[in-house]
Design a protein around this motif. Structure first.
Motif, PDB file in Angstrom:
ATOM      1  N   ASP A 468       0.811  -1.220   0.000  1.00  0.00           N
ATOM      2  CA  ASP A 468       0.000   0.000   0.000  1.00  0.00           C
ATOM      3  C   ASP A 468       0.843   1.268   0.000  1.00  0.00           C
ATOM      4  N   LEU A 469       2.125   1.151   0.306  1.00  0.00           N
ATOM      5  CA  LEU A 469       3.011   2.318   0.281  1.00  0.00           C
ATOM      6  C   LEU A 469       4.057   2.148  -0.820  1.00  0.00           C
ATOM      7  N   SER A 470       4.492   3.264  -1.397  1.00  0.00           N
ATOM      8  CA  SER A 470       5.518   3.235  -2.441  1.00  0.00           C
ATOM      9  C   SER A 470       6.904   3.060  -1.821  1.00  0.00           C
ATOM     10  N   ASP A 471       7.886   2.804  -2.666  1.00  0.00           N
ATOM     11  CA  ASP A 471       9.266   2.697  -2.184  1.00  0.00           C
ATOM     12  C   ASP A 471       9.664   3.968  -1.425  1.00  0.00           C
ATOM     13  N   GLY A 472       9.355   5.116  -2.015  1.00  0.00           N
ATOM     14  CA  GLY A 472       9.725   6.378  -1.382  1.00  0.00           C
ATOM     15  C   GLY A 472       9.038   6.587  -0.054  1.00  0.00           C
ATOM     16  N   GLU A 473       7.780   6.173   0.035  1.00  0.00           N
ATOM     17  CA  GLU A 473       7.056   6.326   1.300  1.00  0.00           C
ATOM     18  C   GLU A 473       7.628   5.413   2.372  1.00  0.00           C
ATOM     19  N   TRP A 474       8.025   4.208   1.992  1.00  0.00           N
ATOM     20  CA  TRP A 474       8.644   3.306   2.971  1.00  0.00           C
ATOM     21  C   TRP A 474       9.998   3.848   3.444  1.00  0.00           C
ATOM     22  N   ARG A 475      10.741   4.440   2.522  1.00  0.00           N
ATOM     23  CA  ARG A 475      12.034   5.010   2.925  1.00  0.00           C
ATOM     24  C   ARG A 475      11.815   6.195   3.871  1.00  0.00           C
ATOM     25  N   SER A 476      10.738   6.932   3.657  1.00  0.00           N
ATOM     26  CA  SER A 476      10.398   8.022   4.573  1.00  0.00           C
ATOM     27  C   SER A 476      10.039   7.474   5.949  1.00  0.00           C
ATOM     28  N   VAL A 477       9.286   6.363   5.983  1.00  0.00           N
ATOM     29  CA  VAL A 477       8.953   5.729   7.265  1.00  0.00           C
ATOM     30  C   VAL A 477      10.234   5.303   7.985  1.00  0.00           C
ATOM     31  N   ALA A 478      11.143   4.651   7.257  1.00  0.00           N
ATOM     32  CA  ALA A 478      12.396   4.194   7.871  1.00  0.00           C
ATOM     33  C   ALA A 478      13.212   5.364   8.389  1.00  0.00           C
ATOM     34  N   ARG A 479      13.277   6.437   7.597  1.00  0.00           N
ATOM     35  CA  ARG A 479      14.028   7.626   8.009  1.00  0.00           C
ATOM     36  C   ARG A 479      13.476   8.192   9.308  1.00  0.00           C
ATOM     37  N   GLN A 480      12.160   8.258   9.414  1.00  0.00           N
ATOM     38  CA  GLN A 480      11.552   8.851  10.598  1.00  0.00           C
ATOM     39  C   GLN A 480      11.657   7.931  11.820  1.00  0.00           C
ATOM     40  N   LEU A 481      11.635   6.630  11.608  1.00  0.00           N
ATOM     41  CA  LEU A 481      11.841   5.704  12.730  1.00  0.00           C
ATOM     42  C   LEU A 481      13.261   5.821  13.270  1.00  0.00           C
ATOM     43  N   LEU A 482      14.215   6.027  12.369  1.00  0.00           N
ATOM     44  CA  LEU A 482      15.588   6.278  12.814  1.00  0.00           C
ATOM     45  C   LEU A 482      15.661   7.585  13.592  1.00  0.00           C
ATOM     46  N   ALA A 483      14.996   8.612  13.093  1.00  0.00           N
ATOM     47  CA  ALA A 483      15.004   9.903  13.767  1.00  0.00           C
ATOM     48  C   ALA A 483      14.353   9.835  15.146  1.00  0.00           C
ATOM     49  N   LEU A 484      13.323   8.966  15.277  1.00  0.00           N
ATOM     50  CA  LEU A 484      12.601   8.823  16.544  1.00  0.00           C
ATOM     51  C   LEU A 484      13.291   7.871  17.519  1.00  0.00           C
ATOM     52  N   GLY A 485      14.391   7.243  17.083  1.00  0.00           N
ATOM     53  CA  GLY A 485      15.088   6.293  17.948  1.00  0.00           C
ATOM     54  C   GLY A 485      14.406   4.948  18.031  1.00  0.00           C
ATOM     55  N   LEU A 486      13.524   4.633  17.086  1.00  0.00           N
ATOM     56  CA  LEU A 486      12.839   3.334  17.057  1.00  0.00           C
ATOM     57  C   LEU A 486      13.606   2.319  16.213  1.00  0.00           C
ATOM     58  N   LEU A 487      14.619   2.784  15.500  1.00  0.00           N
ATOM     59  CA  LEU A 487      15.585   1.941  14.804  1.00  0.00           C
ATOM     60  C   LEU A 487      16.959   2.539  15.040  1.00  0.00           C
ATOM     61  N   GLU A 488      17.977   1.715  14.929  1.00  0.00           N
ATOM     62  CA  GLU A 488      19.338   2.223  15.008  1.00  0.00           C
ATOM     63  C   GLU A 488      20.184   1.555  13.935  1.00  0.00           C
ATOM     64  N   VAL A 489      21.387   2.102  13.733  1.00  0.00           N
ATOM     65  CA  VAL A 489      22.266   1.631  12.671  1.00  0.00           C
ATOM     66  C   VAL A 489      23.411   0.820  13.269  1.00  0.00           C
ATOM     67  N   ASP A 490      23.647  -0.349  12.688  1.00  0.00           N
ATOM     68  CA  ASP A 490      24.825  -1.159  13.042  1.00  0.00           C
ATOM     69  C   ASP A 490      26.045  -0.459  12.460  1.00  0.00           C
ATOM     70  N   SER A 491      26.934   0.044  13.318  1.00  0.00           N
ATOM     71  CA  SER A 491      28.065   0.845  12.857  1.00  0.00           C
ATOM     72  C   SER A 491      29.041   0.054  11.996  1.00  0.00           C
ATOM     73  N   ASN A 492      29.056  -1.269  12.147  1.00  0.00           N
ATOM     74  CA  ASN A 492      30.000  -2.072  11.362  1.00  0.00           C
ATOM     75  C   ASN A 492      29.524  -2.293   9.931  1.00  0.00           C
ATOM     76  N   HIS A 493      28.217  -2.472   9.740  1.00  0.00           N
ATOM     77  CA  HIS A 493      27.720  -2.847   8.422  1.00  0.00           C
ATOM     78  C   HIS A 493      26.687  -1.876   7.848  1.00  0.00           C
ATOM     79  N   GLY A 494      26.238  -0.908   8.625  1.00  0.00           N
ATOM     80  CA  GLY A 494      25.249   0.034   8.126  1.00  0.00           C
ATOM     81  C   GLY A 494      23.857  -0.557   7.996  1.00  0.00           C
ATOM     82  N   THR A 495      23.638  -1.697   8.634  1.00  0.00           N
ATOM     83  CA  THR A 495      22.317  -2.328   8.595  1.00  0.00           C
ATOM     84  C   THR A 495      21.459  -1.820   9.756  1.00  0.00           C
ATOM     85  N   LEU A 496      20.176  -2.175   9.741  1.00  0.00           N
ATOM     86  CA  LEU A 496      19.241  -1.658  10.735  1.00  0.00           C
ATOM     87  C   LEU A 496      19.004  -2.650  11.870  1.00  0.00           C
ATOM     88  N   LEU A 497      18.882  -2.099  13.078  1.00  0.00           N
ATOM     89  CA  LEU A 497      18.637  -2.899  14.283  1.00  0.00           C
ATOM     90  C   LEU A 497      17.470  -2.296  15.056  1.00  0.00           C
TER      91      LEU A 497
END
Length: 615
Positions: A468-497
């Motif tokens: 129901d969401l486009s690629d761009g909309e999902w990337r916006s969701v991911a960006r905002q979850l990172l901004a809200l501290g609901l996701l974080e970045v693995d510093s070694n590989h740049g993957t999401l945790l």
């Protein structure tokens, strides 16, 4: 003897009118100047373009002796002195760029009382021979410019500033004024403590720059977006483009050059003579764009910078405010534009995790970034959000930021957040696998890519649940979850945790409100500006505009002949007023703001001749 403040008004105002060509003080300038002339200390927070320099230049001219200005801006001291010379002020500097003969001449002028202002770098003040020199003359005051450099909480810490607390010990009767364009309450307290200014009067001016329009654009081919901005809104204008890396600076400058736009690179990896030449060209010529890392900009006094663009996310709101404040110092309409995307958040989080320093240091960096992300993701008036960071209230609805001109929608993103977090959970906890945003979006969108098929991710329960969401909309969701501290970045590989807070969303104990990026308004149309952002001096008729361009050509020739930046002759704002009012003689010209006696004597006949020339 203590002089009453009221008695100081006349000499200070006379200097303002006769030397600087202005009829009245702005904001708290008069009170600040009275405080310093009276021999008291002051800590001044005033936005770039707010008139900070007058707060120490005028007291230095009113008080007996020489005003000593401590500044980290060695590369700009010559231009600062040239600007004062054009006003008839006797100024000099001592730094490592001078030969022995030049230094001796400045030192002798100081001893003889022939200098109104003397500029020094903080490291030179720490040399005993410099201190002995100052003892041989009369010091009117100490001005500590860019005072935020003393704060480790601020964005541009300089260890040499820590020694400046000794000024009061060696010269106890000399007033000190510390000035900065940006500081939070925390930074302000640290400045006062480290510089021994705990008893100083604090002056905090409004941080609002109503002539600047703030805009944050979703990053999508930022090079093309920048080119669009320059061609549709700022053709021929001077501006600064900030990039995070040296490679990006070089690439962007070349791309603009290839498109026929005069752009120069600036970063710490360039030879010193190239940096100096590029900076000089930017300052002295009209319409030049500087593409730079944050190594460039402090103390840049060019008044006609019409835009500041960021192609990468700044690390802090203080840094962002300081950098955007280099636009529109003349009070005319200007743009602060930032391209911001998911990769910026991932990169900044990764850089913090890998940074040197202890846990407290990383937490401080994270708090800076969190505030910057909040500014980017706000659905409120962006100006109100920015000013709130500096403990200043604003009613919002400024009409001169993108969220006011094209309001974004806030929506309930709880279910999409749960879907994305669930995808991360199932890969990490169930399969001990971690992936970046692009792969997670492909899973949610149900794309049977070779990579998804190879890993068997098309068998996950979350596969295809996000069509129901486009690629761009999902990337916006991911960006905002990172901004809200609901996701974080693995510093070694740049993957999401996942984070500890993720469980609240997955457990349906927390609602997630997200920002839906508004549709672009169309690049060919210049955004509307509020009335507050349209000073009358900026509005010229077609005929007046032709006269203004003729005056700019005269100014360029005069500046080139004297070897000084064009703004040292006159600011654009002054030339616009001249073009609109067309003074017929020197007496009428003297009544225009920015035309002091020295400039009237030096340039009056030339500017009248340019006015009378045929277009």
């Amino acid at each position: 003897m203590t002089i009453p403040d009221a008695a100081l008004t006349t000499p200070a105002l006379d200097v303002l009118r006769d030397v600087f060509g202005y009829d009245a003080f702005r904001g708290e300038q008069q009170e600040i100047i009275s405080t310093v002339v009276d021999g008291r200390d002051a800590l001044v927070l005033m936005p770039t373009g707010g008139g900070k320099s007058l707060c120490y230049q005028i007291p230095a001219l009113v008080r007996r002796g020489t005003g000593v200005v401590i500044s980290p801006l060695i590369a700009l001291m010559q231009d600062q002195v040239d600007a004062l010379d054009a006003l008839g002020v006797r100024a000099g500097f001592l730094n490592s760029t001078q030969d022995p003969g030049q230094r001796r001449a400045v030192e002798q002028a100081y001893r003889s009382g022939e200098l109104d202002l003397l500029y020094l770098a903080p490291e030179r003040l720490g040399v005993e021979s410099t201190a002995r020199l100052l003892d041989q003359g009369t010091i009117a005051l100490f001005a500590i410019d860019e005072a935020h450099c003393v704060s480790q909480w601020g964005h541009d810490f300089r260890p040499d500033y820590l020694r400046l607390s000794e000024l009061a010990e060696r010269w106890p009767g000399v007033p000190r004024i510390a000035l900065t364009a940006t500081a939070t309450q925390h930074t302000r307290e640290e400045i006062a403590t480290r510089l021994g200014l705990t008893e100083a009067r604090h002056f905090v001016a409004s941080f609002d720059r109503p002539n600047i329009t703030y805009r944050v654009a979703p990053k999508d081919n930022p090079g093309k977006q920048l080119l669009d901005l320059l061609r549709t809104e700022h053709p021929g204008d001077a501006g600064i483009v900030y990039c995070l890396s040296r490679a990006s600076v070089e690439k962007t400058a070349q791309q603009l050059t290839d498109q026929g736009i005069r752009a120069l690179p600036y970063h710490a990896g360039l030879p010193a003579h190239v940096r100096a030449a590029n900076q000089s060209t930017f300052l002295r010529e009209d319409g030049v764009i500087m593409v730079a890392t944050i190594a460039f900009g402090m103390g840049i006094d060019k008044p006609d910078v019409r835009f500041v663009a960021h192609l990468d996310l700044p690390k802090s709101v203080e840094g962002y405010y300081q950098e955007t404040g280099r636009a529109g110092r003349d009070g005319l309409p200007s743009t602060a534009w930032l391209a911001y995307g998911l990769a910026d958040v991932v990169q900044q989080r990764k850089m913090i995790a890998e940074s040197d320093g202890d846990l407290a240091h990383r937490r401080r960096l994270s708090s800076h970034l969190d505030a910057m992300l909040a500014l980017c993701e706000t659905v409120e008036c962006r100006r109100a959000q920015l000013l709130r960071y500096f403990d200043q209230d604003h009613p919002g609805s400024c009409g001169a930021c993108d969220t006011c001109q094209n309001p974004p929608e806030a929506w309930d993103g709880t279910v999409p957040a749960q879907k994305l977090l669930s995808a991360v959970f199932r890969l990490d906890r169930e399969r001990n696998q971690r992936f970046g945003v692009g792969h997670l979006v492909d899973i949610l969108r149900g794309k049977s890519t070779p990579k998804i098929t190879q890993w068997g991710h098309d068998s996950l329960t979350v596969f295809g649940v996000g069509e129901d969401l486009s690629d761009g909309e999902w990337r916006s969701v991911a960006r905002q979850l990172l901004a809200l501290g609901l996701l974080e970045v693995d510093s070694n590989h740049g993957t999401l945790l996942l984070t500890e807070a993720s469980a609240e969303v997955l457990g349906r104990r927390r609602e997630v409100r997200l920002r839906r990026d508004p549709r672009p308004q169309g690049s060919a149309r210049k955004p509307a500006r509020s009335r507050a952002a349209r000073p009358e001096a900026a509005v010229l008729s077609d005929v007046d505009q032709e006269i203004f361009e003729r005056l700019r050509a005269w100014r360029a020739a005069a500046a080139k002949e004297q070897g000084v930046p064009a703004y040292v002759v006159f600011h654009d704002a002054t030339l616009r007023t001249v073009a609109a009012e067309r003074p017929a003689d020197l007496d009428a010209l003297s009544g225009i703001s920015g035309v002091g006696q020295a400039k009237l004597d030096r340039y009056g006949d030339g500017i009248l001749a340019a006015l009378q020339a045929q277009g």
